[in-house]
Design a protein around this motif. Structure first.
Motif, mmCIF file in Angstrom:
data_model
loop_
_atom_site.group_PDB
_atom_site.id
_atom_site.type_symbol
_atom_site.label_atom_id
_atom_site.label_comp_id
_atom_site.label_asym_id
_atom_site.label_seq_id
_atom_site.Cartn_x
_atom_site.Cartn_y
_atom_site.Cartn_z
ATOM 1 N N PRO A 4 0.855 -1.186 0.000
ATOM 2 C CA PRO A 4 0.000 0.000 0.000
ATOM 3 C C PRO A 4 0.891 1.235 0.000
ATOM 4 N N ALA A 5 0.567 2.216 -0.797
ATOM 5 C CA ALA A 5 1.418 3.401 -0.862
ATOM 6 C C ALA A 5 0.569 4.657 -0.921
ATOM 7 N N TYR A 6 0.793 5.542 0.004
ATOM 8 C CA TYR A 6 0.069 6.810 0.037
ATOM 9 C C TYR A 6 1.101 7.931 0.098
ATOM 10 N N GLU A 54 4.020 8.264 -1.515
ATOM 11 C CA GLU A 54 5.332 7.650 -1.271
ATOM 12 C C GLU A 54 6.226 7.764 -2.493
ATOM 13 N N ASP A 65 -2.992 4.554 -2.775
ATOM 14 C CA ASP A 65 -4.203 4.858 -2.021
ATOM 15 C C ASP A 65 -4.611 6.320 -2.218
ATOM 16 N N ASN A 83 -8.297 8.667 -1.338
ATOM 17 C CA ASN A 83 -7.684 7.954 -0.230
ATOM 18 C C ASN A 83 -8.742 7.129 0.524
ATOM 19 N N GLY A 123 -7.747 4.538 2.632
ATOM 20 C CA GLY A 123 -7.120 3.989 3.832
ATOM 21 C C GLY A 123 -6.315 2.730 3.554
ATOM 22 N N LYS A 124 -5.380 2.469 4.471
ATOM 23 C CA LYS A 124 -4.445 1.353 4.267
ATOM 24 C C LYS A 124 -5.154 -0.003 4.197
ATOM 25 N N ASP A 172 5.074 -2.530 4.070
ATOM 26 C CA ASP A 172 4.989 -1.080 3.899
ATOM 27 C C ASP A 172 5.945 -0.611 2.821
ATOM 28 N N CYS A 173 5.624 0.543 2.272
ATOM 29 C CA CYS A 173 6.401 1.097 1.174
ATOM 30 C C CYS A 173 7.690 1.746 1.671
ATOM 31 N N ASP A 174 7.733 2.101 2.961
ATOM 32 C CA ASP A 174 8.873 2.867 3.474
ATOM 33 C C ASP A 174 10.008 1.971 3.953
ATOM 34 N N GLN A 203 10.095 -0.044 6.312
ATOM 35 C CA GLN A 203 10.185 -0.258 7.766
ATOM 36 C C GLN A 203 10.071 -1.749 8.066
ATOM 37 N N ARG A 261 12.071 4.870 8.647
ATOM 38 C CA ARG A 261 11.463 5.174 7.375
ATOM 39 C C ARG A 261 12.532 5.620 6.381
ATOM 40 N N SER A 285 5.629 9.752 8.432
ATOM 41 C CA SER A 285 4.527 8.832 8.690
ATOM 42 C C SER A 285 3.207 9.501 8.296
ATOM 43 N N LYS A 286 2.266 8.697 7.796
ATOM 44 C CA LYS A 286 1.021 9.266 7.292
ATOM 45 C C LYS A 286 -0.021 9.422 8.400
ATOM 46 N N TRP A 287 0.350 9.086 9.614
ATOM 47 C CA TRP A 287 -0.642 9.087 10.670
ATOM 48 C C TRP A 287 -0.519 10.307 11.553
HETATM 49 N N1 UDP Z 1 -0.706 4.051 3.810
HETATM 50 C C1 UDP Z 1 -1.777 3.903 2.937
HETATM 51 N N2 UDP Z 1 -2.896 4.685 3.121
HETATM 52 C C2 UDP Z 1 -2.985 5.582 4.143
HETATM 53 C C3 UDP Z 1 -1.897 5.695 5.042
HETATM 54 C C4 UDP Z 1 -0.782 4.914 4.847
HETATM 55 O O1 UDP Z 1 -1.733 3.105 2.000
HETATM 56 O O2 UDP Z 1 -4.022 6.251 4.235
HETATM 57 C C5 UDP Z 1 0.503 3.209 3.604
HETATM 58 C C6 UDP Z 1 1.815 3.983 3.543
HETATM 59 O O3 UDP Z 1 2.089 4.451 2.233
HETATM 60 C C7 UDP Z 1 2.822 2.946 3.985
HETATM 61 C C8 UDP Z 1 2.022 2.125 4.996
HETATM 62 O O4 UDP Z 1 0.652 2.358 4.707
HETATM 63 O O5 UDP Z 1 3.254 2.110 2.937
HETATM 64 C C9 UDP Z 1 2.364 2.498 6.419
HETATM 65 O O6 UDP Z 1 2.176 3.874 6.579
HETATM 66 P P1 UDP Z 1 3.150 4.775 7.470
HETATM 67 O O7 UDP Z 1 4.567 4.421 7.204
HETATM 68 O O8 UDP Z 1 2.755 6.188 7.263
HETATM 69 O O9 UDP Z 1 2.718 4.295 8.912
HETATM 70 P P2 UDP Z 1 3.660 3.919 10.160
HETATM 71 O O10 UDP Z 1 4.801 3.120 9.613
HETATM 72 O O11 UDP Z 1 4.077 5.212 10.722
HETATM 73 O O12 UDP Z 1 2.747 3.121 11.022
#
Ligand code: UDP
Ligand code: MG
Length: 312
Positions: free
Chosen positions: A12-14, A16, A45, A73, A75-76, A96-98, A100, A201, A206-208
């Motif tokens: 999932p990528a938002y 990114e 997304d 959007n 959501g994940k 995740d795309c980042d 992590q 990351r 972070s998207k949150w």
């Molecule tokens: N993501 C998504 N939709 C959203 C928010 C996040 O697809 O509305 C994806 C985001 O691109 C990433 C993954 O979910 O690949 C985790 O998001 P993020 O790294 O922001 O979250 P964290 O690692 O801080 O929990």
């Protein structure tokens, strides 16, 4: 088991755009070195940046890359489910795309799957860098959700490899607001876990936000558990006990001739009962709105564009 078992990686990528290429390079390097046949499915997304353009460019040069883009959007969780629906592999891995979620672990997860485990979960060894406040809220959330589901979720992540059987089981669940992390445990199957260190990351933030995390927590707790509604009943019982005690005290005062005192108690009681009633109505209202949402049966997401070639 034949050797050419396709692994679908769902990402999932938002917003990114900086991470798409890096993720592809890191993942494809590891998988090629280990001779694992794979496809990568990026689910954009509803990003506002160039995320999908990056995916499209990648898919033109690499036949194992495909992309889905949402109309907004969603959501994940929706992105994960769109990925599962589009995946063609014999097993699917969500990450995740980042970066992590370390790609270095994928070959081990794949091997466990080949050894017969149908669900291979990535478990967080630690939670990575987080503020103490964020950590505390996460702890509270996982405590409640673990209690509600009966599954220890405190170190759970979305980094999971699922066998086709588990994917199909997830896909027939009709709920509109699925919570992937809990549902993938809920479906059962033979499960193995591997612990991993949450990485930093690679780029972007972070998207949150705190608000989106709060909404996410409430939504997921109520989608999995009716416990908050039972709390309303519990509050009712507590209030009943308090009113019994106060009732006896008031009657005693009445009969002993000192009944005029107690104005503060009246005010306090009004305030407490008022707030308990409001909160209870709010909780019940929340569940009704969830039922309303489910009953409308709108699709979980809407696809705007796709790219890359499906295998036949
Ligand atoms: N993501 C998504 N939709 C959203 C928010 C996040 O697809 O509305 C994806 C985001 O691109 C990433 C993954 O979910 O690949 C985790 O998001 P993020 O790294 O922001 O979250 P964290 O690692 O801080 O929990
Ligand atoms: Mg992240």
């Amino acid at each position: 088991m034949p050797d050419n078992q396709l692994l679908s990686i769902i990402i999932p990528a938002y917003n990114e755009q900086e991470n798409i290429d890096q993720a592809f390079v890191a993942i494809s390097k590891i998988l090629t070195e280990n001779n694992i046949p794979f496809e990568i499915l990026f689910v954009d997304d509803g990003s506002c940046d160039q995320t999908f353009a990056c995916v499209q460019k990648l898919s033109e040069g690499h036949k194992e890359v495909r992309g889905i883009s949402f109309s907004r959007n969603f959501g994940k969780e929706a992105a994960i489910f769109a990925g599962l629906e589009g995946a063609q592999g014999d097993c699917c891995l969500i990450m995740d795309c980042d970066l992590q979620h370390p790609p270095a672990l994928i070959p081990d997860m794949y091997r466990l799957w080949r050894d017969g485990f149908e669900v291979v979960e990535g478990i967080k060894a630690s939670r990575g860098k987080e503020s103490p406040f964020h950590r505390l809220c996460a702890k509270g959330f996982y405590h409640i959700i673990s209690g509600a589901t009966g599954i220890d979720m405190s170190r759970a992540s979305d980094f999971k490899l699922l066998d086709r059987k588990a994917v199909d089981a997830l896909l027939i669940l009709p709920e509109r607001a699925p919570f992937f992390r809990a549902l993938s445990s809920w479906v059962g199957f033979k499960t193995a876990s591997l612990s991993f260190e949450v990485q930093e990351r690679t780029a972007g933030a972070s998207k949150w936000s705190l608000w989106s995390l709060t909404k996410y927590a409430i939504r997921n707790i109520t989608s999995f558990s009716g416990a908050p509604m039972q709390m309303v009943t519990l509050l009712g019982w507590i209030m009943l006990l308090v009113s019994l005690a106060l009732g006896i005290q008031s009657l005693y005062r009445y009969f002993s001739g000192t009944a005029l005192e107690g104005f503060t108690t009246v005010i306090l009681l009004q305030l407490i009962i008022g707030s308990v009633l409001m909160i209870s109505l709010g909780i019940i209202g929340h569940y009704i709105s969830r039922i309303y949402e489910e009953i409308k049966a709108r699709p979980r997401y809407i696809i705007r564009k796709q790219c890359g070639q499906e295998k036949n």
